[in-house]
Design an enzyme around this catalytic site. Structure first.
Site, PDB file in Angstrom:
ATOM      1  N   SER A 112     -75.878  11.897  21.806  1.00 27.18           N
ATOM      2  CA  SER A 112     -75.331  13.010  22.584  1.00 27.18           C
ATOM      3  C   SER A 112     -74.627  14.057  21.742  1.00 27.18           C
ATOM      4  O   SER A 112     -74.420  15.180  22.202  1.00 27.18           O
ATOM      5  CB  SER A 112     -74.358  12.470  23.645  1.00 27.18           C
ATOM      6  OG  SER A 112     -75.029  11.645  24.563  1.00 27.18           O
ATOM      7  N   PHE A 290     -57.435  13.119  34.076  1.00 30.42           N
ATOM      8  CA  PHE A 290     -57.190  12.142  35.132  1.00 30.42           C
ATOM      9  C   PHE A 290     -57.178  10.685  34.681  1.00 30.42           C
ATOM     10  O   PHE A 290     -56.829   9.813  35.461  1.00 30.42           O
ATOM     11  CB  PHE A 290     -58.228  12.325  36.241  1.00 30.42           C
ATOM     12  CG  PHE A 290     -58.139  13.674  36.914  1.00 30.42           C
ATOM     13  CD1 PHE A 290     -57.067  13.982  37.728  1.00 30.42           C
ATOM     14  CD2 PHE A 290     -59.117  14.635  36.711  1.00 30.42           C
ATOM     15  CE1 PHE A 290     -56.968  15.216  38.337  1.00 30.42           C
ATOM     16  CE2 PHE A 290     -59.036  15.872  37.318  1.00 30.42           C
ATOM     17  CZ  PHE A 290     -57.955  16.171  38.135  1.00 30.42           C
ATOM     18  N   ASP A 306     -58.141  10.348  42.515  1.00 30.24           N
ATOM     19  CA  ASP A 306     -58.987  11.056  41.560  1.00 30.24           C
ATOM     20  C   ASP A 306     -59.996  11.942  42.277  1.00 30.24           C
ATOM     21  O   ASP A 306     -60.705  11.464  43.171  1.00 30.24           O
ATOM     22  CB  ASP A 306     -59.742  10.068  40.668  1.00 30.24           C
ATOM     23  CG  ASP A 306     -58.812   9.228  39.812  1.00 30.24           C
ATOM     24  OD1 ASP A 306     -58.074   9.815  39.010  1.00 30.24           O
ATOM     25  OD2 ASP A 306     -58.822   7.990  39.959  1.00 30.24           O
ATOM     26  N   HIS A 341     -76.282   2.668  29.516  1.00 32.25           N
ATOM     27  CA  HIS A 341     -75.980   1.835  28.346  1.00 32.25           C
ATOM     28  C   HIS A 341     -75.619   0.408  28.766  1.00 32.25           C
ATOM     29  O   HIS A 341     -75.884  -0.547  28.033  1.00 32.25           O
ATOM     30  CB  HIS A 341     -74.840   2.445  27.530  1.00 32.25           C
ATOM     31  CG  HIS A 341     -75.260   3.552  26.621  1.00 32.25           C
ATOM     32  ND1 HIS A 341     -76.219   3.387  25.655  1.00 32.25           N
ATOM     33  CD2 HIS A 341     -74.847   4.845  26.527  1.00 32.25           C
ATOM     34  CE1 HIS A 341     -76.393   4.534  25.002  1.00 32.25           C
ATOM     35  NE2 HIS A 341     -75.575   5.428  25.525  1.00 32.25           N
ATOM     36  N   HIS A 379     -80.682  13.769  26.650  1.00 32.46           N
ATOM     37  CA  HIS A 379     -81.668  12.782  26.199  1.00 32.46           C
ATOM     38  C   HIS A 379     -81.981  11.876  27.368  1.00 32.46           C
ATOM     39  O   HIS A 379     -81.385  11.983  28.447  1.00 32.46           O
ATOM     40  CB  HIS A 379     -81.128  11.955  25.020  1.00 32.46           C
ATOM     41  CG  HIS A 379     -79.834  11.272  25.341  1.00 32.46           C
ATOM     42  ND1 HIS A 379     -79.765  10.160  26.159  1.00 32.46           N
ATOM     43  CD2 HIS A 379     -78.546  11.561  24.998  1.00 32.46           C
ATOM     44  CE1 HIS A 379     -78.496   9.797  26.295  1.00 32.46           C
ATOM     45  NE2 HIS A 379     -77.729  10.623  25.613  1.00 32.46           N
TER      46      HIS A 379
END
Length: 534
Positions: A112, A290, A306, A341, A379
């Site tokens: 990234s 946050f 949040d 991931h 990607h």
């Protein structure tokens, strides 16, 4: 041969059953002809928007490859009690679509950091490096000096526009960092993450560059712990030592940022109630952090504490659009990648759906004739969409066609990842496993602790002024230059001054790189890349 006959019979049966699920209208050929005619006419009626882009919004789905895009479309429809395949995502409505080649200078499949440098700075570079060209070596501070490259965020700021960053990761992470920082290593989030050699060579951490390099109007995401001195208790997780400040230099970058805004209305917030209280009309600057690190996954987010990516995108646009010169905004759906991931397709797809909702909010708040909106990914991931699932079957479910080992498999699987579970040559029996659970980890072909990226092209979708520039198959670094041209920022100002200007001469270093030196550098990069956090 016996299994072949069984498989053939099973496939015929599946086709028969699947056909029975078709909607009645879809069995009429006129249904499809009519839809195609309407689409054709809409394309024929389309007129190119050649305005100068006052505003540019880049929506970046980190890890959102084509398979993720398609699967998220189906999930979005199924969450609305539809079959899902025919669902129209907000990003599906963009009139111009192209492909970007994502490889980095040194690797066939990128990370990234290298990709963000390409689409934000217009220059392809090496794995793990941020805001620098490919002469910089991964993790070697000395090599980044003189090799820094600037981003479209800086080009826009220099042109008098307001600029902002919204992300669901830490604001020091690879994607947002490439907009403002220059670093030989993407992992130098704070000074505590840097080796002593890099500090001696006067390299600075990414968090400090966040407040020093560019005057960014809106900064929204996570990453509090990289901004405060070591031992500073986190305001939300005071008993969690891993959430406390990490800085060894004693600097409080949040306080420094506030002191730099004297005479302006600048708000720093870390919770939703304070965030909601920020009045965009009366606000010049906003820093909202946050979480100590990355934000929570959308399905685990507490709406009372949040805000969603939709809400943060809305607030950012409301603040930035007050500038009569316009704005540039980067919005990253960063946790799509992180869920992949972990081999958790459920999480990745829900993140992508939330990301699409944020795109809808962006279109709602802006005008198409003056705002260039782009959606792309940096990607892909080795996610496969396979089997013969019925129309409308849960995208997170199992294929009705089993393997030759007489065991089922999920529609979505990974080429590699933590879900590799073959024991003694046998796959696990998942007949009674809830694959639609948010914690389910998809099976993978190869065992690795964290799913790698994959190297296929990614989609680039565009809407608004000069959006037709984003068509065809292009190098990923082209995106930055096309955005700059459309908005008349950066080096190529032909679109706004109506004339042709010669391209700036690029300075070239004298002397060829010695073969042995290049080989050594390549080997060093390879070794260092093995430790990169994707």
């Amino acid at each position: 041969m016996e299994w072949t006959r069984v498989a053939l019979v099973a496939l015929v049966l599946l086709v028969t059953l699947g056909s029975s699920r078709a909607k009645v209208e879809e069995e009429n050929p006129e249904f499809w002809r009519s839809k195609a005619t309407q689409t054709l006419q809409s394309v024929l009626d389309r007129k190119l928007n050649t305005n100068v882009a006052k505003n540019v919004i880049l929506f970046l789905g980190d890890g959102m490859g084509i398979t993720t895009y398609t699967a998220a479309r189906i999930l979005k429809g199924q969450l609305q009690d539809q079959t899902g395949e025919e669902t129209v995502m907000t990003m599906d409505t963009f009139p111009h679509v192209g492909l970007a080649k994502t490889y980095s200078v040194d690797f066939q499949i990128p990370d990234s950091a290298a990709t963000a440098t390409a689409y934000l700075c217009g220059v392809k570079t090496n794995l793990n490096t941020i805001g620098v060209n490919a002469a910089t070596r991964n993790g070697v501070c000395k090599t980044q000096k003189g090799n820094e490259v600037t981003s479209i965020l800086k080009w826009a700021k220099d042109a008098g526009k307001s600029v902002g960053i919204v992300t669901t990761t830490r604001v020091q992470h690879a994607t947002p960092a490439a907009a403002y920082a220059h670093s030989a290593s993407r992992s130098w989030y704070g000074d505590a993450d840097m080796p002593d050699a890099a500090k001696r060579d006067n390299c600075t951490d990414i968090a400090s560059q966040l407040i020093e390099n560019i005057d960014i109007d809106v900064i929204i995401g996570g990453g509090r712990k990289y901004m405060t001195p070591r031992g500073t208790k986190d305001p939300e997780y005071s008993s969690d030592l891993s959430s406390w400040g990490t800085r060894r230099d004693g600097r409080n970058l949040i306080q420094e940022w506030q002191s730099m805004k004297t005479g302006k209305v600048a708000h720093y917030v870390w919770n939703k109630s304070d965030f909601d209280a920020v009045d965009p009309e009366a606000t010049d600057y906003l820093m909202a952090l946050f979480e100590p690190g990355d934000l929570r996954y959308e399905v685990e987010r507490d709406p009372s504490t949040d805000p969603s990516i939709v809400e943060t995108t809305e607030k950012a646009i409301q603040i930035l659009q007050k500038n009569p010169r316009g704005f540039f905004l980067l919005v990253e759906g960063g946790r799509i990648d992180q869920a992949h991931h972990a081999g958790r397709a459920y999480m990745a797809l829900h993140e992508a759906v939330a990301f699409d909702n944020a795109i809808a909010k962006g279109l709602e708040l802006t005008k198409e004739d003056e705002t260039l909106t782009i959606v792309t990914a940096d990607h892909s991931h080795p996610l496969t969409f396979n089997g013969f699932p019925f129309r409308g079957q849960s995208i997170l479910g199992k294929s009705p066609l089993w393997g030759t080992d007489f065991l089922p498999y999920t529609t979505l699987m990974y080429g590699n990842g933590p879900g590799h579970k073959i024991i003694n040559g046998k796959r696990p029996d998942i007949r009674n496993v809830a694959t639609k659970d948010k914690n389910y980890v998809q099976l993978s072909a190869v065992p690795v602790g964290s799913t790698t990226h994959s190297g296929e092209d990614v989609a680039v979708l565009a809407r608004g002024p000069m959006s037709h520039l984003f068509s065809g198959v292009q190098e990923q670094n082209y995106i930055a230059h096309a955005m700059g041209y459309a908005a008349c920022v950066g080096a190529d100002l032909r679109h706004c001054n109506g004339g042709s200007i010669p391209p700036a001469n690029s300075s070239k270093k004298s002397g060829a790189v010695q073969t042995s030196s290049a080989l050594f550098s390549s080997l060093l990069s390879l070794l260092l890349a093995l430790t990169v956090i994707m």
